[in-house]
Design an enzyme around this catalytic site. Sequence first.
Site, PDB file in Angstrom:
ATOM      1  N   GLU A 133       0.744  -1.043  -0.014  1.00 11.89           N
ATOM      2  CA  GLU A 133       0.418   0.143  -0.332  1.00 11.89           C
ATOM      3  C   GLU A 133       0.763   1.274  -0.535  1.00 11.89           C
ATOM      4  O   GLU A 133       1.567   1.858   0.875  1.00 11.89           O
ATOM      5  CB  GLU A 133      -0.761  -0.138   1.497  1.00 11.89           C
ATOM      6  CG  GLU A 133      -1.644   0.721   1.114  1.00 11.89           C
ATOM      7  CD  GLU A 133      -1.408   2.252   1.578  1.00 11.89           C
ATOM      8  OE1 GLU A 133      -0.922   3.476   0.287  1.00 11.89           O
ATOM      9  OE2 GLU A 133      -1.903   3.178   2.461  1.00 11.89           O
ATOM     10  N   GLU A 142       4.649  11.939  -1.372  1.00 11.71           N
ATOM     11  CA  GLU A 142       5.409  10.120  -0.968  1.00 11.71           C
ATOM     12  C   GLU A 142       7.046   9.884  -1.863  1.00 11.71           C
ATOM     13  O   GLU A 142       7.386   9.006  -1.363  1.00 11.71           O
ATOM     14  CB  GLU A 142       4.662   9.321  -0.055  1.00 11.71           C
ATOM     15  CG  GLU A 142       3.435  10.123   0.531  1.00 11.71           C
ATOM     16  CD  GLU A 142       3.103   9.364   2.289  1.00 11.71           C
ATOM     17  OE1 GLU A 142       3.090   8.025   2.012  1.00 11.71           O
ATOM     18  OE2 GLU A 142       2.238   9.646   2.389  1.00 11.71           O
TER      19      GLU A 142
END
Length: 376
Positions: A133, A142
Amino acid sequence: MAAKAIGKVSELDGEAPESTDFANYFCTYAYIYHQKDMLEDHKRTGAYYQAVLSNKRQLQGKVVLDVGTGSGILAIFAAKAGAKKVYAVEATNMAKHAQNLVDHNKMSHVIEVIQGTIESIQLPEKVDIIISEWMGYFLLRESMLDSVLVARDRFLLPGGALYPSHAAIYMAPIRSNLANQRTGEFQGSMEGWADFLQEMQHYYQVNLECLSDAYRTEQKDYYLHTSQWTDTHPQQMLGPAAPFIKYDLHNVTLEELKAPLRSEFVLHMTDGGPVDALCGFFDVWFRGSVENPVDNEIRLSTGPDPTGATHWGQQTFPLHPPIDCAPGDRLRVLLEVSRRLDNQRLLHVKAAITVEGNSIYAEQSKTPRTFRWNIE
């Protein structure tokens, strides 16, 4: 097997993240409360559960690698689906909590928790499936997909599958009060600055006026050039969303991912403007690989939903001022998404938007309107 060194989770442990990257990114994931926030997003956790448990045939007897295992929940799902071995890799000390959870659920005979960055560890074998994930806001914030691709290139067997396997990012035109709200907050900030200058002069006889331009730029970037997390309702949409990038995660390269993403797409207006903002979101699909396709395809969507947003929500990009258009018009968008120079895990977005169609607004749109935002 030799005894583990003190403090180690596994003999396969690798290196900790670089200190600055840990402070900017990894440290948040070392807290149980943050793992809880993600786990209780049932659209997210439920999609992974269905993708794994409804495709047991694909996992039965297979070797699985969980990249960024966090609490270890996805590794546990894979073990429940019949994987013969699961390597659960976590860079932070959350690995120790994951080990505790694995032991508590009596799965340590299948799951081996490994602490270290995926770039630094070694595995004793190749794997059939990589599950992770990795998605951030607007999919790419990110930059954790980098690590998944590193894992794919280092450890995935030919014909192996990624879960999820495909992804797409969308933009949609919306009505929103966010632009007005942020403009008001910016103006309030500048009024507060003016009061501050007077106080400093009055109390300390120091003139700080020379900092005003820099302060204005700083506040303008924050209030007017930064996207916002929102829970957008479908009724706010002024036209259907358009995908501007699609990824097959089995094929995209790390070099392609790191390069600025440039795309041209068209948004079709079904309602009239003004368009106050663009709304960005993503979907991912669990399809398996060409050689090992799933029996039950699962889609995880983060788009506007009347039942409420996932923890990713949507990213709303306010337009200052709004773009006027009529039903039937089109917005032609030239979009660029690049990594921030000061922090590769954050993003910078630029857009040039032109109104096309038969309305007066299209006639007046001779040159594109340009916008820029940071995704913090």
